[in-house]
Design a protein around this motif. Structure first.
Motif, PDB file in Angstrom:
ATOM      1  N   LYS A 114       0.847  -1.203   0.000  1.00 19.78           N
ATOM      2  CA  LYS A 114       0.000   0.000   0.000  1.00 19.78           C
ATOM      3  C   LYS A 114       0.879   1.249   0.000  1.00 19.78           C
ATOM      4  O   LYS A 114       2.061   1.174   0.355  1.00 19.78           O
ATOM      5  N   PRO A 115       0.317   2.414  -0.352  1.00 16.76           N
ATOM      6  CA  PRO A 115       1.120   3.641  -0.309  1.00 16.76           C
ATOM      7  C   PRO A 115       1.621   3.918   1.119  1.00 16.76           C
ATOM      8  O   PRO A 115       0.940   3.578   2.089  1.00 16.76           O
ATOM      9  N   ILE A 149       1.969   6.758   2.678  1.00 12.34           N
ATOM     10  CA  ILE A 149       0.998   7.655   3.299  1.00 12.34           C
ATOM     11  C   ILE A 149      -0.102   7.935   2.291  1.00 12.34           C
ATOM     12  O   ILE A 149       0.168   8.186   1.122  1.00 12.34           O
ATOM     13  N   GLN A 150      -1.324   7.839   2.767  1.00 12.21           N
ATOM     14  CA  GLN A 150      -2.431   8.212   1.898  1.00 12.21           C
ATOM     15  C   GLN A 150      -3.362   9.159   2.640  1.00 12.21           C
ATOM     16  O   GLN A 150      -3.824   8.839   3.735  1.00 12.21           O
ATOM     17  N   GLU A 206      -6.960  10.831   2.527  1.00 10.33           N
ATOM     18  CA  GLU A 206      -8.230  10.648   1.853  1.00 10.33           C
ATOM     19  C   GLU A 206      -9.134  11.801   2.233  1.00 10.33           C
ATOM     20  O   GLU A 206      -9.660  11.836   3.343  1.00 10.33           O
ATOM     21  N   ASP A 257      -6.003  15.311  -0.972  1.00  9.13           N
ATOM     22  CA  ASP A 257      -5.796  13.907  -1.317  1.00  9.13           C
ATOM     23  C   ASP A 257      -4.342  13.767  -1.766  1.00  9.13           C
ATOM     24  O   ASP A 257      -3.938  14.395  -2.733  1.00  9.13           O
ATOM     25  N   GLU A 263      -1.039  10.812  -2.200  1.00 14.33           N
ATOM     26  CA  GLU A 263      -0.563   9.440  -2.108  1.00 14.33           C
ATOM     27  C   GLU A 263       0.955   9.483  -2.195  1.00 14.33           C
ATOM     28  O   GLU A 263       1.505   9.984  -3.173  1.00 14.33           O
ATOM     29  N   HIS A 300       4.428   7.302  -2.151  1.00 16.10           N
ATOM     30  CA  HIS A 300       4.843   5.909  -2.364  1.00 16.10           C
ATOM     31  C   HIS A 300       5.952   5.499  -1.415  1.00 16.10           C
ATOM     32  O   HIS A 300       6.689   6.331  -0.895  1.00 16.10           O
ATOM     33  N   ILE A 303      -6.337   9.343   7.321  1.00 15.53           N
ATOM     34  CA  ILE A 303      -4.934   9.239   6.932  1.00 15.53           C
ATOM     35  C   ILE A 303      -4.502   7.788   7.108  1.00 15.53           C
ATOM     36  O   ILE A 303      -4.743   7.193   8.162  1.00 15.53           O
ATOM     37  N   TYR A 304      -3.892   7.211   6.076  1.00 15.82           N
ATOM     38  CA  TYR A 304      -3.447   5.826   6.148  1.00 15.82           C
ATOM     39  C   TYR A 304      -1.928   5.745   6.058  1.00 15.82           C
ATOM     40  O   TYR A 304      -1.314   6.441   5.259  1.00 15.82           O
ATOM     41  N   TYR A 319       0.712   2.950   5.241  1.00 10.90           N
ATOM     42  CA  TYR A 319       0.795   1.607   4.654  1.00 10.90           C
ATOM     43  C   TYR A 319      -0.512   0.853   4.865  1.00 10.90           C
ATOM     44  O   TYR A 319      -0.528  -0.266   5.357  1.00 10.90           O
ATOM     45  N   ASP A 378      -5.229   2.682   9.103  1.00 10.58           N
ATOM     46  CA  ASP A 378      -5.830   3.975   9.430  1.00 10.58           C
ATOM     47  C   ASP A 378      -5.215   4.497  10.727  1.00 10.58           C
ATOM     48  O   ASP A 378      -5.405   3.919  11.792  1.00 10.58           O
TER      49      ASP A 378
END
Lengths: 345, 273
Positions: free
Chosen positions: A6-7, A9-10, A12, A28, A30, A32, A65-66, A68, A71
């Motif tokens: 997964k990214p 940091i994501q 959303e 938003d 993303e 890597h 905020i995610y 990897y 949440d």
């Protein structure tokens, strides 16, 4: 819980409002795995607030905020595997350099011999071997900076956050640290998220940049994308310098209405009788000012149809005597059509 | 007037004289008390002394009422200081760390008792205790003293918090320390000397407090009140003087060290930036 595919940091749809102030507005992003990612923007644009939300010092008013895939929006700072290098370094003045660096390991209960071993390794990485017994007050600004970096890196964070870490250093040291930081990042392979208001710094170090303006993200892209294809007039003006032409002038030059940006170094200054090739645009005007800067010369040209543009030409063959003679004369500016970017209405 | 540079210049003789006079004015009375602990004449102050004797020290040591008063005073001072350390630190932390409605008002109300005349605090406490039918005891004295002891600790600790460099608390949490660890390893070492200085000052203040104590003590006699009551007994005057010297000594050392600690610490902080 975390997933390496997964990214790193994501964001959303993340917003952070302080009363009526929208510090971050519907962001938003993303980021890597393994990327050197910069949050760039003027002060008050929301970049530091984003960093603080990733670190856990601040919570989003809205959105998630995610890290990897996990949440982390509501986790306290000590329960997320990210570390921060603070703008003021925030070293503990009552501890020596070794204890400062080992702090994260100490609170996690890592044994003393293991701590000492890892402190030695990391001091080597940041080129501070033998400084373990000094107090932070006995170090120079650049050395404190390295200690702050070591103190964060020793914990092997999933993501390292850097809040304008080079802001307090003088220019020479700063440029040296830029190169060094990038080298360290490539060596440890950790995702770096770097906050800065210095566009040159961001262009030098980043794999990708998110450009912030008033809480909103204007553009995300590699340094060359951002520089060569600015998405908005703000981006064109903030990253490097840019000439914006619009309205009647734009229509006369390009045949279209709209706002266009042209980088000053892409424009060539010629005499009024020069023939312009069909793949270029041109405009005539009077050279109002000539600023000789050694490596290059900056010309300010007043266009006939109104508006002023800046032209930068390298002094490859010209001397200061040559260029200063051009002041006050008429000139024809021409540039390739492909270097003209529409940046919206 | 001709202007002079003050740095590195010797003080004029007028200034020296004034300083010496001020110091004498402040400290000669204490010396006089010490002098009259040595007099064999127990009723009047005669000078020069008719002779020198140390017997009053012995007499004082054998007075059980004196020992009771001294023990009570030390206990009250210790408990009031302890309460002040806990409450003062918590209050300072709250005011420094968080931003809430009424923060300035709370800060002002906390500091007020030290500015308020002791007699007002005393009457207020007595009325309050009377209203709720609380009988006077050891604890009512402690509560009375705590009102101004908290202020001293609060002020010291808050000042230290404000001088704390940078985002150390956030840095600690960021490195994985929970709130307790952050307090133990980062906050406490930063405020330790402020706590010591504030605590010693609070102890000294409580130890020689008379006014608030008169309103909040029942039958119990703290040392200052014991001394006060002795004034009407001329025969015991040398004993009272011995006790006064004892009080000077007990308060001298905490204040001396508190001042040394504050001075030392400002040096350290000045040097580190």
């Amino acid at each position: 819980m975390t997933d390496q595919s997964k990214p790193a940091i994501q964001f959303e749809n993340v917003s952070r409002h302080f009363g009526a102030v929208k510090a971050v507005d519907h962001a938003d992003i993303e980021i890597h795995d393994g990327e050197f990612f910069s949050l760039l923007g003027p002060s008050g644009s929301g970049k530091t607030t984003c960093l603080r939300m990733i670190a856990g010092f601040d919570k989003p008013t809205e959105g998630r905020i995610y890290l990897y895939g996990q949440d982390v929006s509501d986790l306290p700072p000590f329960e997320r595997n990210v570390n921060t290098v603070f703008q003021d370094y925030a070293l503990f003045p009552h501890m020596n350099v070794g204890d400062n660096i080992a702090y994260g390991l100490m609170v996690k209960g890592v044994s003393k011999p293991e701590r000492l071993k890892r402190v030695d390794e990391i001091l080597d990485l940041v080129q501070l071997k033998g400084y373990g017994d000094r107090k932070p007050s006995q170090l120079s600004g650049g050395q404190r900076q390295r200690v702050a970096l070591a103190r964060a890196l020793i914990n092997h964070p999933k993501v390292l956050l850097l809040d304008e870490p080079l802001g307090a250093l003088d220019l020479k040291l700063r440029q040296q640290m830029q190169v060094e930081l990038k080298a360290i990042q490539q060596r440890v392979g950790i995702t770096f998220i770097f906050v800065t208001h210095d566009q040159e710094e961001a262009l030098t170090m980043s794999d990708r940049i998110a450009l912030f303006n008033q809480g909103r993200i204007e553009q995300v892209g590699s340094p060359s994308e951002i520089y060569e294809h600015p998405a908005s007039a703000f981006v064109a003006g903030f990253v490097g310098t840019s000439n914006l032409i619009s309205g009647e002038l734009a229509k006369r030059v390009s045949g279209k209405m709209g706002t266009f940006s042209i980088r000053p170094e892409k424009i060539h200054l010629g005499s009024v009788d020069v023939n312009v090739s069909p793949d270029s645009y041109s405009a005539d005007g009077v050279v109002r000012d000539v600023i000789y800067l050694g490596l290059y010369t900056r010309y300010l040209v007043q266009l006939d149809g109104g508006g002023e543009v800046m032209v930068i030409e390298q002094n490859l063959k010209t001397t200061s005597m040559d260029v200063l003679k051009i002041k006050g004369q008429r000139a024809r500016l021409h540039w390739k059509k492909e270097h003209t970017h529409e940046v919206g209405g | 007037m001709p202007s002079k540079s003050y740095s590195g210049q010797r003080a004029s003789w007028g200034l020296k004289l004034a300083s010496v006079a001020a110091l004498l004015f402040l400290h000669v009375p204490i010396l006089i008390i010490f002098l009259y602990t040595l007099t064999p004449d127990e009723q009047t102050f005669t000078f020069p002394l008719p002779g020198i004797t140390f017997k009053w020290f012995g007499v004082a040591l054998q007075r059980p009422d004196l020992w009771r008063a001294l023990t009570l005073s030390l206990q009250v001072a210790a408990v009031a200081t302890l309460a002040a350390l806990v409450l003062g630190t918590l209050a300072a932390a709250a005011v420094y760390r968080s931003n809430f409605f009424g923060r300035e008002a709370i800060s002002f109300l906390l500091v007020l008792p030290i500015a308020l005349p002791g007699i007002v605090t005393g009457i207020a406490l007595r009325t309050a205790l009377g209203t709720y039918d609380i009988s006077f005891s050891y604890w009512t004295i402690v509560i009375g003293h705590a009102t101004f002891c908290v202020v001293v600790v609060y002020n010291n600790v808050l000042a230290r918090f404000r001088r704390m460099q940078g985002s150390q608390i956030e840095a600690s949490m960021d490195l994985g320390a929970n709130s307790f660890q952050t307090f133990r390893y980062v906050v406490f070492p930063n405020i330790a000397t402020a706590l010591l200085a504030g605590g010693m000052l609070a102890f000294a203040l409580s130890f020689d407090e008379v006014i608030v104590t008169t309103f909040t003590a029942g039958q119990q006699t703290t040392l200052p009140i014991w001394i006060f009551s002795q004034l009407s007994r001329p025969r015991d005057r040398p004993v009272t003087n011995v006790v006064a010297i004892l009080v000077v000594l007990i308060t001298f050392f905490p204040i001396f060290f508190a001042q040394r600690l504050s001075a030392q610490n400002s040096d350290i902080e000045g040097g580190s930036k």
